[in-house]
Design an enzyme around this catalytic site. Sequence first.
Site, PDB file in Angstrom:
ATOM      1  N   HIS A 263      79.986  57.546  31.518  1.00 53.55           N
ATOM      2  CA  HIS A 263      79.543  58.888  31.100  1.00 53.55           C
ATOM      3  C   HIS A 263      80.720  59.758  30.651  1.00 53.55           C
ATOM      4  CE1 HIS A 263      75.267  58.559  32.047  1.00 53.55           C
ATOM      5  NE2 HIS A 263      75.655  57.728  32.987  1.00 53.55           N
ATOM      6  N   THR A 264      81.750  59.115  30.181  1.00 53.11           N
ATOM      7  CA  THR A 264      82.899  59.845  29.646  1.00 53.11           C
ATOM      8  C   THR A 264      82.874  59.849  28.118  1.00 53.11           C
ATOM      9  OG1 THR A 264      84.060  57.762  29.958  1.00 53.11           O
ATOM     10  CG2 THR A 264      84.537  59.499  31.541  1.00 53.11           C
TER      11      THR A 264
ATOM     12  N   GLY B 164      71.555  47.265  31.450  1.00 55.74           N
ATOM     13  CA  GLY B 164      72.759  48.073  31.260  1.00 55.74           C
ATOM     14  C   GLY B 164      73.862  47.300  30.553  1.00 55.74           C
TER      15      GLY B 164
ATOM     16  N   SER C  46      73.593  46.682  27.254  1.00 58.98           N
ATOM     17  CA  SER C  46      73.539  47.170  25.871  1.00 58.98           C
ATOM     18  C   SER C  46      72.920  46.211  24.867  1.00 58.98           C
ATOM     19  CB  SER C  46      74.931  47.562  25.375  1.00 58.98           C
ATOM     20  OG  SER C  46      75.414  48.585  26.159  1.00 58.98           O
TER      21      SER C  46
ATOM     22  N   GLU D 269      70.249  55.050  17.480  1.00 59.80           N
ATOM     23  CA  GLU D 269      69.770  55.172  18.865  1.00 59.80           C
ATOM     24  C   GLU D 269      69.318  56.619  19.137  1.00 59.80           C
ATOM     25  OE1 GLU D 269      70.509  52.446  21.276  1.00 59.80           O
ATOM     26  OE2 GLU D 269      69.524  53.503  22.903  1.00 59.80           O
TER      27      GLU D 269
ATOM     28  N   ASP E  17      78.957  51.753  23.545  1.00 60.50           N
ATOM     29  CA  ASP E  17      78.275  50.452  23.485  1.00 60.50           C
ATOM     30  C   ASP E  17      78.401  49.839  22.095  1.00 60.50           C
ATOM     31  OD1 ASP E  17      77.578  51.364  25.950  1.00 60.50           O
ATOM     32  OD2 ASP E  17      75.449  51.644  25.508  1.00 60.50           O
TER      33      ASP E  17
HETATM   34  C1  GLA Z   1      74.956  54.200  28.056  1.00 61.67           C
HETATM   35  C2  GLA Z   1      75.320  54.856  26.734  1.00 61.67           C
HETATM   36  C3  GLA Z   1      76.833  54.936  26.545  1.00 61.67           C
HETATM   37  C4  GLA Z   1      77.508  55.537  27.764  1.00 61.67           C
HETATM   38  C5  GLA Z   1      77.010  54.895  29.040  1.00 61.67           C
HETATM   39  C6  GLA Z   1      77.531  55.580  30.270  1.00 61.67           C
HETATM   40  O1  GLA Z   1      75.345  52.854  28.053  1.00 61.67           O
HETATM   41  O2  GLA Z   1      74.758  54.158  25.658  1.00 61.67           O
HETATM   42  O3  GLA Z   1      77.133  55.649  25.385  1.00 61.67           O
HETATM   43  O4  GLA Z   1      77.348  56.921  27.795  1.00 61.67           O
HETATM   44  O5  GLA Z   1      75.594  54.869  29.127  1.00 61.67           O
HETATM   45  O6  GLA Z   1      78.904  55.453  30.350  1.00 61.67           O
END
Ligand code: GLA
Length: 387
Positions: A37-38, A125, A127, A161, A173
């Site tokens: 979340h950065t 998670g 992607s 997205e 991602d």
């Molecule tokens: C998801 C989002 C990314 C990122 C992460 C958290 O994977 O697609 O852009 O923000 O959460 O780090």
Amino acid sequence: MNNTNIIEAVDNKFNQLFNQKPLLVRSPGRVNIIGEHTDYNEGFVLPAAIDKAIYIAIGKRDDDTISLYTNEFAEEHQSSLNNLEPSEQHWANYVLGVADQLQSRGYKIGGFNLVFDGDIPIGAGMSSSAAVECATAFGLNEIFNLNIPTIELVEISQKAEHSFAGVLCGIMDQFASMFGKRDNLIKLDCRSLAYEYVPLKLDGIKILLLNTNVKHSLASSEYNTRRLQCTEGVAMIKDFYPDVNSLRDVTMPMLDQYVKPKDDIIYKRCKYVLEENTRLLQAAEDLKKGQIESLGKRMFLSHEGLKNEYEVSCAELDFLVDFVSNEDAVLGARMMGGGFGGCTINLVKEEAINDLVERAGKVYAEKMNKELTAYVSQIGDGTSLID
Ligand code: GLA
């Protein structure tokens, strides 16, 4: 690292449906060692592309139709290029969103056929959606000779997205999926988009993903809420420091002075982001010096922050991190990705993996009444054509 069975199946299905020779593209999923979340706060991330991927077969048509098929759900979808809108078939949106982005940027594309499948577990998670977007962007760029620079393909995939899946994701991602490099992590500055490959030398330690096999329904709405809370924090400070444009420009004293007295929750969210950025920079140094134990400790701290301050974890993720925290063979562990389900990422001594997975699986089934799935990740290359 290619999954030849899936590639063959995608190729065969494409031939059967469209009687045409396709272009084949592979686009991988990703892991992220630390820095969660950065990205949308203009901070740093440390992801890598993995050996699990989406494979597409793609070819031009001579009309304006987009004709899609997914082997994974055995479903088809058709849209017209002239009238692109998000579909109820969620899987199709990752492709349609990319076509829409290309058109709105003025790139000339025609109708196309596309078949895809992959071995990235959905909702874990890792992607899978970014991989579909990147594969599509890469494939369309090739078949229509658009000559779009790779970084713009990444941005197109990210925006797809936003507009067609409704998740206001950062760039991590899609960047990792496109720019991944075998045996390397990517240290990416999400503000300047400058990046550096950091060789991953783990000497007998492996990246183990433990999939909770849950995806809580609040994942995307809470994601967007977190993003908004960070923006609100920045706005509170901007009143006093007009040059501050993102949490990247913010310091802890600024948060203490201008956000803490106003809003406790926003304060916690912003504080986590600042701390996580610092942790990431230190973790990248740990890696360069081969200090994996120190890196591992930072991963546990990252999880604490995600759980207590950013509040994007869930009972299943906490359970798994807690379970491994007393294991000598586990150097670090934390939830990975957006949160509210998906995987934990663990650094584990190779010889201990089988036994750990067996025990964790048993206890997880007992306590959470769910199945645990485990993957040992290899770090691979980014999106490319398949010969
Ligand atoms: C998801 C989002 C990314 C990122 C992460 C958290 O994977 O697609 O852009 O923000 O959460 O780090």
